[in-house]
Design an enzyme around this catalytic site. Sequence first.
Site, PDB file in Angstrom:
ATOM      1  CG  ASP A 132      -2.082  -0.917   1.108  1.00  0.00           C
ATOM      2  OD1 ASP A 132      -2.386  -1.363  -0.010  1.00  0.00           O
ATOM      3  OD2 ASP A 132      -2.705  -1.215   2.156  1.00  0.00           O
ATOM      4  NE  ARG A 182      -5.196  -1.800  -3.992  1.00  0.00           N
ATOM      5  CZ  ARG A 182      -4.661  -2.198  -2.837  1.00  0.00           C
ATOM      6  NH1 ARG A 182      -4.192  -1.314  -1.973  1.00  0.00           N
ATOM      7  NH2 ARG A 182      -4.569  -3.476  -2.547  1.00  0.00           N
TER       8      ARG A 182
END
Length: 305
Positions: A132, A182
């Site tokens: 992330d 992402r």
Amino acid sequence: MEQLLRNFFLFLSKNKMFTKLARKYGLRFGAGRFVAGETMQNTAKVIQDLNEKGMDVTIDHLGEFVDNEDEAKQRTEECIEAIRVISEQNLNSQLSLKLTSMGLDISDDLVMENMRTILDAGKKYNVFVTIDMEDYERCEKTLEIFKQLKSEYELIGTVLQAYLYRTVEDIEELDQYSPNLRLVKGAYKESPKVAFPEKKDTDDNFKKIIKMHLLNGNYTAVATHDDEMIEYTKQLEKEHNISRDQFEFQMLFGIRTERQEELIKEGYRMRVYVPYGDDWYGYFMRRLAERPANVAFVAKGVFGK
């Protein structure tokens, strides 16, 4: 008013006293709407239920800004345990993690050792791991670590944020690694020196990087609850004859569930980001900041009982 609420919740997300209280009192005050549970065993049932609805999953053991080596090691073991459970229960799930949980702010050697341990487990059990993205201060370091690890491991991806000015250049730079990315709008409070202050500019940049990454031929996770971005991605798919095997949509657990189910029925891959654990406070506050309308759901959950 919406911007004031956003700033308020982002401010609260970094309050250490409230974080400790949240750990003490558990998933109350509406957080259970966005967090699957406090343990991986609780979360496994949630993943199974989502899989039965045709949804892929990525799980995130919540926690960030770890400042001691023992806790970083503990977080690493929790990630490895999650990977084992995913494999043993044959769950359709990936793993997401934050480098600050693995010791990013402590030492380079520690975070690399912990990440290699996790990625070794991911390789053994065939579980994909996404790093992330956190705040701007840690962006460059995160991408440096990703590039190093991508040269060593296949089952690894990361995240880029549309609200940062630098992201177009990052897309170009990372193309040589054929990365699985992402793409998100971004959920941290950043200076206008490094991030677009206006929503329209962020949205325009989001569309730009979606198109760039897809047309580069790389796997793209479009992580959004915004119908405009979803429709834009569908438009690109049709105009450029992009295979649905090259991209997926991602949404957060507990938000726009009906829309998630609609995308599945339309034949798109839909992955749900499912957080779990007792260190949920910062994540929860950022979800409220992203969409202040969520406050109404929380108030109903707390006071409507």
